[in-house]
Design a protein around this motif. Structure first.
Motif, short mmCIF file in Angstrom:
data_model
loop_
_atom_site.label_atom_id
_atom_site.label_comp_id
_atom_site.label_asym_id
_atom_site.label_seq_id
_atom_site.Cartn_x
_atom_site.Cartn_y
_atom_site.Cartn_z
N ALA A 72 -39.01 2.17 44.84
CA ALA A 72 -38.29 2.35 43.57
C ALA A 72 -38.79 1.35 42.53
O ALA A 72 -38.99 1.70 41.36
CB ALA A 72 -36.79 2.19 43.79
N GLU A 73 -39.00 0.12 42.96
CA GLU A 73 -39.50 -0.91 42.05
C GLU A 73 -40.89 -0.54 41.51
O GLU A 73 -41.16 -0.66 40.32
CB GLU A 73 -39.54 -2.26 42.77
CG GLU A 73 -39.90 -3.41 41.87
CD GLU A 73 -39.83 -4.75 42.60
OE1 GLU A 73 -40.35 -5.72 42.04
OE2 GLU A 73 -39.26 -4.83 43.71
N GLN B 153 -42.07 2.38 41.09
CA GLN B 153 -41.93 3.52 40.18
C GLN B 153 -41.10 3.19 38.94
O GLN B 153 -40.92 4.05 38.08
CB GLN B 153 -41.27 4.69 40.92
CG GLN B 153 -42.09 5.23 42.06
CD GLN B 153 -43.41 5.82 41.58
OE1 GLN B 153 -43.45 6.56 40.61
NE2 GLN B 153 -44.49 5.46 42.25
N GLU C 49 -37.90 2.61 38.96
CA GLU C 49 -36.63 3.33 39.10
C GLU C 49 -35.48 2.36 39.38
O GLU C 49 -35.68 1.29 39.94
CB GLU C 49 -36.71 4.33 40.26
CG GLU C 49 -37.74 5.40 40.07
CD GLU C 49 -37.92 6.26 41.29
OE1 GLU C 49 -38.42 7.38 41.12
OE2 GLU C 49 -37.59 5.84 42.42
N ARG C 50 -34.30 2.78 39.00
CA ARG C 50 -33.09 2.04 39.35
C ARG C 50 -32.50 2.65 40.61
O ARG C 50 -32.65 3.85 40.86
CB ARG C 50 -32.08 2.12 38.22
CG ARG C 50 -32.57 1.42 36.97
CD ARG C 50 -31.41 1.26 36.01
NE ARG C 50 -31.82 0.77 34.73
CZ ARG C 50 -31.95 -0.51 34.42
NH1 ARG C 50 -31.70 -1.43 35.32
NH2 ARG C 50 -32.33 -0.87 33.21
N VAL C 51 -31.79 1.83 41.36
CA VAL C 51 -31.23 2.26 42.63
C VAL C 51 -29.72 2.02 42.64
O VAL C 51 -29.25 0.96 42.24
CB VAL C 51 -31.87 1.50 43.82
CG1 VAL C 51 -31.19 1.85 45.14
CG2 VAL C 51 -33.36 1.78 43.89
N SER D 75 -34.64 -3.51 41.25
CA SER D 75 -34.27 -2.11 41.04
C SER D 75 -32.80 -1.82 41.34
O SER D 75 -32.21 -0.93 40.73
CB SER D 75 -35.13 -1.19 41.89
OG SER D 75 -36.45 -1.21 41.43
N SER E 10 -29.77 4.53 30.35
CA SER E 10 -30.86 3.60 30.61
C SER E 10 -30.40 2.14 30.57
O SER E 10 -31.00 1.29 31.22
CB SER E 10 -32.00 3.81 29.61
OG SER E 10 -31.53 3.58 28.29
N LEU F 229 -39.27 0.31 33.12
CA LEU F 229 -39.17 1.70 33.55
C LEU F 229 -40.34 2.50 33.00
O LEU F 229 -40.82 2.20 31.90
CB LEU F 229 -37.85 2.31 33.05
CG LEU F 229 -36.58 1.70 33.62
CD1 LEU F 229 -35.37 2.25 32.89
CD2 LEU F 229 -36.47 1.97 35.10
N VAL G 116 -40.54 8.13 29.65
CA VAL G 116 -40.00 9.46 29.93
C VAL G 116 -40.54 10.42 28.88
O VAL G 116 -40.46 10.15 27.69
CB VAL G 116 -38.45 9.45 29.88
CG1 VAL G 116 -37.91 10.85 30.07
CG2 VAL G 116 -37.91 8.51 30.94
N GLU H 202 -27.56 11.31 34.33
CA GLU H 202 -26.93 11.98 35.47
C GLU H 202 -25.43 11.83 35.33
O GLU H 202 -24.94 10.88 34.77
CB GLU H 202 -27.36 11.35 36.81
CG GLU H 202 -28.78 11.65 37.20
CD GLU H 202 -29.00 13.08 37.62
OE1 GLU H 202 -28.06 13.74 38.09
OE2 GLU H 202 -30.12 13.55 37.46
#
Length: 156
Positions: A15-16, A18, A20-22, A56, A102, A125, A128, A143
């Motif tokens: 995740a880190e 990429q 991404e947040r987890v 992340s 975000s 990040l 997008v 989401e």
């Protein structure tokens, strides 16, 4: 055990990489002060050590301690224990909807679950690409999840 901790470490590292947040969903809590320590996962110190090695991780949602709880730990990770519907009177409810942005996660509480705005620390990040299906995501939330301690997860 050790295999699960290794898996968690690998997932957080991916995740880190990429950007991404987890968010971790767990029946039992991971952080002291988020619920009674007798309700925490037995090896929470080892699990937190793995978690804190990655920027992340931003939120741990847990149950088990029916009265709920909250703490932001020294690494900026939010630990929310969601109140249980089992503690509700017949006419009460206990659930929340998570709006993920975000820069924050907004937990819109219903009934016994309080509403919380959880600011997220900055991490790098990936960019997008906006298209017709992603227009306005930063305004409405990336989401939306409905959460309760009953292990139901509904996607509107």
């Amino acid at each position: 055990g050790g295999g699960q901790l290794q898996w968690l470490e690998e997932e957080l590292a991916g995740a880190e990489q990429q950007g991404e947040r987890v968010v971790i969903l767990s029946h039992v809590g991971l952080a002291p002060r988020s619920q009674n320590e007798s309700c925490l996962i037995w090896n929470y110190e080892k699990v937190l050590s793995v978690c804190h090695a990655s920027p992340s991780l931003c939120l741990v949602l847990a149950g088990h301690a029916h009265r709920g709880g909250y703490v932001e730990d020294e690494h900026g990770v939010h630990h929310v224990t969601v109140q249980s519907p089992l503690e509700c009177e017949e006419t009460e409810t206990a659930f929340a909807t998570a709006h993920v942005y975000s820069d924050r996660i907004e937990l819109e509480g219903e009934g016994r679950v309080p509403t919380r705005v959880l600011p997220l620390r900055s991490i790098k990040l990936p960019a997008v690409t906006k298209g017709p299906d992603t227009e306005g995501e930063s305004e409405r939330g990336l989401e939306k999840l409905t959460l309760s301690d009953s292990d139901k997860l509904n996607r509107p």
